[in-house]
Design an enzyme around this catalytic site. Structure first.
Site, PDB file in Angstrom:
ATOM      1  N   LYS A 111      81.596  14.413 -33.416  1.00  0.00           N
ATOM      2  CA  LYS A 111      82.549  14.275 -32.300  1.00  0.00           C
ATOM      3  C   LYS A 111      83.731  14.495 -32.567  1.00  0.00           C
ATOM      4  CE  LYS A 111      79.208  12.380 -29.610  1.00  0.00           C
ATOM      5  NZ  LYS A 111      78.925  13.182 -28.356  1.00  0.00           N
TER       6      LYS A 111
ATOM      7  N   TYR B 225      77.871  11.112 -36.812  1.00  0.00           N
ATOM      8  CA  TYR B 225      78.442  11.046 -35.470  1.00  0.00           C
ATOM      9  C   TYR B 225      79.765  11.345 -35.325  1.00  0.00           C
ATOM     10  CZ  TYR B 225      79.011   8.928 -30.782  1.00  0.00           C
ATOM     11  OH  TYR B 225      79.200   8.661 -29.559  1.00  0.00           O
TER      12      TYR B 225
ATOM     13  N   SER C 178      84.297  11.319 -28.606  1.00  0.00           N
ATOM     14  CA  SER C 178      84.164  10.035 -28.733  1.00  0.00           C
ATOM     15  C   SER C 178      85.290   9.344 -29.411  1.00  0.00           C
ATOM     16  CB  SER C 178      82.997   9.653 -29.455  1.00  0.00           C
ATOM     17  OG  SER C 178      82.862   8.303 -30.156  1.00  0.00           O
TER      18      SER C 178
HETATM   19  P1  NAP Z   1      72.455   7.124 -24.038  1.00  0.00           P
HETATM   20  O1  NAP Z   1      72.475   5.999 -22.997  1.00  0.00           O
HETATM   21  O2  NAP Z   1      71.646   7.256 -25.126  1.00  0.00           O
HETATM   22  O3  NAP Z   1      71.793   8.459 -23.324  1.00  0.00           O
HETATM   23  C1  NAP Z   1      71.472   9.599 -23.914  1.00  0.00           C
HETATM   24  C2  NAP Z   1      71.177  10.686 -22.546  1.00  0.00           C
HETATM   25  O4  NAP Z   1      71.019  11.970 -23.336  1.00  0.00           O
HETATM   26  C3  NAP Z   1      69.856  10.397 -22.232  1.00  0.00           C
HETATM   27  O5  NAP Z   1      69.535  11.190 -20.785  1.00  0.00           O
HETATM   28  C4  NAP Z   1      68.889  11.148 -23.172  1.00  0.00           C
HETATM   29  O6  NAP Z   1      67.617  11.827 -22.663  1.00  0.00           O
HETATM   30  C5  NAP Z   1      69.709  12.418 -23.539  1.00  0.00           C
HETATM   31  N1  NAP Z   1      69.513  13.055 -24.772  1.00  0.00           N
HETATM   32  C6  NAP Z   1      69.347  12.307 -25.976  1.00  0.00           C
HETATM   33  N2  NAP Z   1      69.070  13.318 -26.851  1.00  0.00           N
HETATM   34  C7  NAP Z   1      69.170  14.495 -26.171  1.00  0.00           C
HETATM   35  C8  NAP Z   1      68.813  15.922 -26.728  1.00  0.00           C
HETATM   36  N3  NAP Z   1      68.676  16.056 -28.040  1.00  0.00           N
HETATM   37  N4  NAP Z   1      68.863  16.872 -25.651  1.00  0.00           N
HETATM   38  C9  NAP Z   1      68.994  16.628 -24.425  1.00  0.00           C
HETATM   39  N5  NAP Z   1      69.393  15.360 -23.943  1.00  0.00           N
HETATM   40  C10 NAP Z   1      69.325  14.379 -24.923  1.00  0.00           C
HETATM   41  O7  NAP Z   1      73.737   7.910 -24.282  1.00  0.00           O
HETATM   42  P2  NAP Z   1      75.092   7.466 -23.701  1.00  0.00           P
HETATM   43  O8  NAP Z   1      75.921   6.180 -24.179  1.00  0.00           O
HETATM   44  O9  NAP Z   1      75.216   7.571 -21.816  1.00  0.00           O
HETATM   45  O10 NAP Z   1      76.202   8.836 -24.423  1.00  0.00           O
HETATM   46  C11 NAP Z   1      76.060   9.963 -23.465  1.00  0.00           C
HETATM   47  C12 NAP Z   1      77.440  10.748 -24.445  1.00  0.00           C
HETATM   48  O11 NAP Z   1      78.735   9.908 -24.482  1.00  0.00           O
HETATM   49  C13 NAP Z   1      77.044  10.959 -25.831  1.00  0.00           C
HETATM   50  O12 NAP Z   1      77.577  12.185 -26.148  1.00  0.00           O
HETATM   51  C14 NAP Z   1      77.629   9.851 -26.497  1.00  0.00           C
HETATM   52  O13 NAP Z   1      77.926  10.270 -28.030  1.00  0.00           O
HETATM   53  C15 NAP Z   1      78.856   9.682 -25.822  1.00  0.00           C
HETATM   54  N6  NAP Z   1      79.602   8.699 -26.061  1.00  0.00           N
HETATM   55  C16 NAP Z   1      79.092   7.278 -25.733  1.00  0.00           C
HETATM   56  C17 NAP Z   1      79.612   6.030 -25.976  1.00  0.00           C
HETATM   57  C18 NAP Z   1      79.125   4.812 -25.573  1.00  0.00           C
HETATM   58  O14 NAP Z   1      79.700   3.461 -26.135  1.00  0.00           O
HETATM   59  N7  NAP Z   1      77.930   4.832 -25.026  1.00  0.00           N
HETATM   60  C19 NAP Z   1      81.129   6.099 -26.404  1.00  0.00           C
HETATM   61  C20 NAP Z   1      81.534   7.229 -26.882  1.00  0.00           C
HETATM   62  C21 NAP Z   1      80.796   8.445 -26.518  1.00  0.00           C
HETATM   63  P3  NAP Z   1      66.067  10.796 -22.805  1.00  0.00           P
HETATM   64  O15 NAP Z   1      66.322   9.773 -21.544  1.00  0.00           O
HETATM   65  O16 NAP Z   1      65.172  11.834 -22.553  1.00  0.00           O
HETATM   66  O17 NAP Z   1      66.149  10.151 -24.030  1.00  0.00           O
END
Ligand code: NAP
Length: 251
Positions: free
Chosen positions: A161, A157, A144
């Site tokens: 990361k 977090y 991130s």
């Molecule tokens: P999200 O919308 O919250 O989706 C999270 C996904 O991960 C869901 O499929 C969830 O499953 C699953 N999950 C949560 N905890 C888990 C665990 N302990 N074991 C296995 N699966 C788990 O998140 P996102 O925004 O798509 O983020 C995806 C990745 O990108 C993350 O690593 C996040 O840190 C990174 N990221 C996101 C952003 C952003 O702005 N969105 C920015 C930088 C980095 P359930 O449906 O069962 O809950």
């Protein structure tokens, strides 16, 4: 015409929603069979599986937290049992639990470490026997922009990361000679459930967009495009690299 990942096997953690689902659909569209992991939302996982299989590929689901080494092992075992190989691992699953340094509960610190950092380690370790035997494989870890520069109020977090970047470089060094590349992606603000609450606060969406030179939030597709590139042979000379995808937020 042969698709880019035709009959390849891709494991994606946290792929029931958000960025992980976008990545799974991009690989499926290119012909890959998918092993999809999620934490607890079975309905979302089943819906994602149906969307993936609409591309004419197969999808196996493994539920449970990546912070559990047994779940990581089940992911690798399922890929080999169902599809016979593992070409790509995307360590995407992540959680964000905010906390300022002096107010952070030990349990919160450990929970975020377990998923974001330990989960990445467990899943990578679980696929290695198969990838090393194949003499090939590509691993993409989700970091991130918070891991590159820190972010106020996000102690566990941002720490995890940042650690994912260290782990990526270490694994790239150790695994390069075995034919396995390891890269990371550091997204900026991507519109998913993870930041939905934040975006709903007065002025936040506009402030995020104003801070981003391309003038919009990121989408899961923006991240998926780079992930498939890093997983493909087109990036065969790239390893230990962190790709920033943030619309110019950080440069
Ligand atoms: P999200 O919308 O919250 O989706 C999270 C996904 O991960 C869901 O499929 C969830 O499953 C699953 N999950 C949560 N905890 C888990 C665990 N302990 N074991 C296995 N699966 C788990 O998140 P996102 O925004 O798509 O983020 C995806 C990745 O990108 C993350 O690593 C996040 O840190 C990174 N990221 C996101 C952003 C952003 O702005 N969105 C920015 C930088 C980095 P359930 O449906 O069962 O809950």
């Amino acid at each position: 015409m042969k698709k880019r990942f035709e009959n390849q096997v891709v494991i994606i953690t946290g792929a029931s929603r958000g960025i992980g689902k976008g990545i799974a659909l991009a690989f499926a569209a290119e012909g890959a069979h998918i092993v999809l992991n999620y934490a607890s939302n079975v309905t979302a996982a089943e819906k994602a599986k149906a969307e993936i299989e609409a591309y004419g590929v197969r999808c196996a689901i493994v539920g449970g937290s990546v912070g559990d080494p047994d779940v990581a092992k089940a992911l690798a075992d399922t890929a080999v049992r169902e599809f016979g190989r593992i070409d790509v691992l995307v360590n995407n699953a992540g959680i964000s639990k905010d906390g300022h340094l002096m107010m952070l509960a030990d349990a919160t610190w450990r929970e975020v470490l377990d998923v974001n950092l330990n989960g990445t380690f467990y899943c990578t370790r679980a696929v290695l026997e198969t990838m090393i035997a194949q003499g090939s494989g590509s691993i993409v870890n989700m970091s991130s922009s918070a891991g590159l520069r820190g972010r106020s109020g996000q102690v566990p977090y941002a720490s995890t990361k940042g650690a994912v970047i260290g782990l990526t470089k270490q694994f790239a060094r150790e695994l390069g000679p075995k034919g396995i590349r390891v890269n990371a992606i550091a997204p900026g603000f991507v519109e998913t459930d993870m930041i939905d609450g934040l975006l709903g606060r007065p002025g936040v969406r506009d402030a995020f967009i104003a801070a981003t030179p391309v003038g919009r939030l990121g989408t899961p597709e923006d991240i998926a495009t780079a992930t498939t590139f890093l997983a493909s042979e087109e990036s065969g000379y790239i390893t230990g690299h962190v790709t920033m995808i943030n619309g110019g937020l950080l440069m």
